[in-house]
Design an enzyme around this catalytic site. Sequence first.
Site, PDB file in Angstrom:
ATOM      1  N   TYR A  38      78.919 -59.297 -56.540  1.00 48.39           N
ATOM      2  CA  TYR A  38      80.007 -58.263 -56.238  1.00 48.39           C
ATOM      3  C   TYR A  38      81.182 -59.240 -57.164  1.00 48.39           C
ATOM      4  O   TYR A  38      82.199 -59.111 -55.974  1.00 48.39           O
ATOM      5  CB  TYR A  38      79.804 -58.481 -54.148  1.00 48.39           C
ATOM      6  CG  TYR A  38      79.025 -57.988 -54.247  1.00 48.39           C
ATOM      7  CD1 TYR A  38      77.407 -58.343 -54.230  1.00 48.39           C
ATOM      8  CD2 TYR A  38      79.295 -56.507 -53.424  1.00 48.39           C
ATOM      9  CE1 TYR A  38      76.968 -57.372 -53.446  1.00 48.39           C
ATOM     10  CE2 TYR A  38      78.871 -56.012 -52.638  1.00 48.39           C
ATOM     11  CZ  TYR A  38      76.932 -56.572 -52.709  1.00 48.39           C
ATOM     12  OH  TYR A  38      76.502 -55.741 -52.196  1.00 48.39           O
ATOM     13  N   LYS A  79      65.277 -64.774 -54.729  1.00 45.01           N
ATOM     14  CA  LYS A  79      64.410 -64.348 -55.861  1.00 45.01           C
ATOM     15  C   LYS A  79      64.118 -65.234 -57.663  1.00 45.01           C
ATOM     16  O   LYS A  79      64.392 -64.796 -58.177  1.00 45.01           O
ATOM     17  CB  LYS A  79      64.964 -62.710 -56.310  1.00 45.01           C
ATOM     18  CG  LYS A  79      64.231 -62.127 -57.313  1.00 45.01           C
ATOM     19  CD  LYS A  79      62.666 -62.108 -56.272  1.00 45.01           C
ATOM     20  CE  LYS A  79      61.880 -60.759 -57.298  1.00 45.01           C
ATOM     21  NZ  LYS A  79      60.551 -59.356 -56.703  1.00 45.01           N
ATOM     22  N   ASP A 118      61.425 -59.656 -51.890  1.00 44.72           N
ATOM     23  CA  ASP A 118      60.676 -58.747 -51.534  1.00 44.72           C
ATOM     24  C   ASP A 118      60.071 -58.728 -49.677  1.00 44.72           C
ATOM     25  O   ASP A 118      59.283 -57.778 -49.273  1.00 44.72           O
ATOM     26  CB  ASP A 118      60.210 -57.815 -53.305  1.00 44.72           C
ATOM     27  CG  ASP A 118      59.358 -59.525 -53.860  1.00 44.72           C
ATOM     28  OD1 ASP A 118      59.752 -59.942 -53.122  1.00 44.72           O
ATOM     29  OD2 ASP A 118      58.687 -59.274 -54.579  1.00 44.72           O
ATOM     30  N   ASP A 177      73.493 -58.327 -48.343  1.00 47.53           N
ATOM     31  CA  ASP A 177      74.059 -57.249 -48.235  1.00 47.53           C
ATOM     32  C   ASP A 177      72.274 -56.218 -47.355  1.00 47.53           C
ATOM     33  O   ASP A 177      72.527 -55.444 -46.337  1.00 47.53           O
ATOM     34  CB  ASP A 177      75.066 -56.509 -49.195  1.00 47.53           C
ATOM     35  CG  ASP A 177      75.113 -55.069 -48.718  1.00 47.53           C
ATOM     36  OD1 ASP A 177      75.838 -54.986 -47.715  1.00 47.53           O
ATOM     37  OD2 ASP A 177      76.151 -54.576 -49.430  1.00 47.53           O
TER      38      ASP A 177
END
Length: 360
Positions: free
Chosen positions: A124, A191, A225, A249
Amino acid sequence: MTHKITLIPGDGIGPEVAESARRCLEATGVKIEWEEVLAGQDAKEKTGELLPVNVLESIKRNKVALKGPIITPIGEGFRSVNVALRQALDLYACVRPAKSYLGVKSYYKDIDLVVIRENSEDLYAGIEFEEGSEEAKRLILEIEKDSKKKIRADSGISIKPISRFASERIVRFAFEYAIKAGRKKVTAVHKANIMKFTDGLFLKTARQVAQDYAAKINFEEVIVDNMAMQLVQKPHNYDVLVLPNLYGDIISDLCAGLVGGLGVAPGANIGSSMAVFEAVHGSAPKYKGLNKINPTAMILSGVLMLKHIGEEKAAMKLENATREVIAEGKSVTYDLKPSPRDPTAVGTQQMADAIIKRIK
Ligand code: NAD
């Protein structure tokens, strides 16, 4: 004591939900002097600017704002006003509680999660290079030279900066929040197995910060995930989640889904000296002016705001009144009825009226 607070009505359904929240907040008896300022489409029409400087000045002066959603037209060349506002005021922590309320349709019961999303960097940051541009071509050449990896010539590129500073700041915020809110566990979501130098840094920093709080708050780490699956299968195993911007988000919308959707999901953007409170949902343009949309998310954002300004008792009164109206299921908007076409559904302002009547 009178609190001076900036009110930004916003676009689309923004003015309707902001008005209902304003009325509910005033009905708690807390004295508020509102300073109303325009941002978004209305501001653009009147001043030529989407985010006029007086909006930022007002929030800097008052330190607290209640904000309706603002439209972000896709691909029109300017970045989101919402993101710009958070970045201009360095509102680095986005806090999104996801709590079950009896009477809200959901597959789950008794969910009580808080998502804390880093708000200032990651994908972002707004550092992007358009496909085919000279800058993109130069960047691709540089990267290929240094990394010996191939990037297709027709690629667009978005940069993902993650810093030690911002990671430490957000993880510390999450632990401090957990202590204040009487929570037990903070889960860092990442991640790092794939993005070793960005998410890896976030995770390494989170582990270090966690050591300072080890005596009071449990810490665990989950790959994003897997987190998505765990939240769908065993949401009750989690408490406070802390995530970099993009995962935050996505996972906060997932959590809103666990408790019945965007109509009941409140949020706050908090910095070291300022805070802006707003619903997770957007401006839902197709419902604009119809007095139809659910005001709960905005009213509960007002509850978070009352807690933030030290009006705990009023916050409890307003949350209880909202909870009772939803549980009763009579004076609620279409989305909280068994069927969206239920003729007994009431309008946005009528639901706010029912909540106001219940405030004790
Ligand atoms: P949205 O949240 O505005 O609406 C998606 C759908 O969710 C709606 O059509 C409606 O069915 C439902 N919904 C949303 N709010 C609801 C409510 N209060 N009660 C009942 N149902 C509700 O998402 P979108 O359509 O993706 O975005 C519309 C615009 O809002 C876009 O321009 C987007 O960029 C902007 N946006 C702004 C913010 C913000 O101001 N913070 C946040 C998200 C999206």
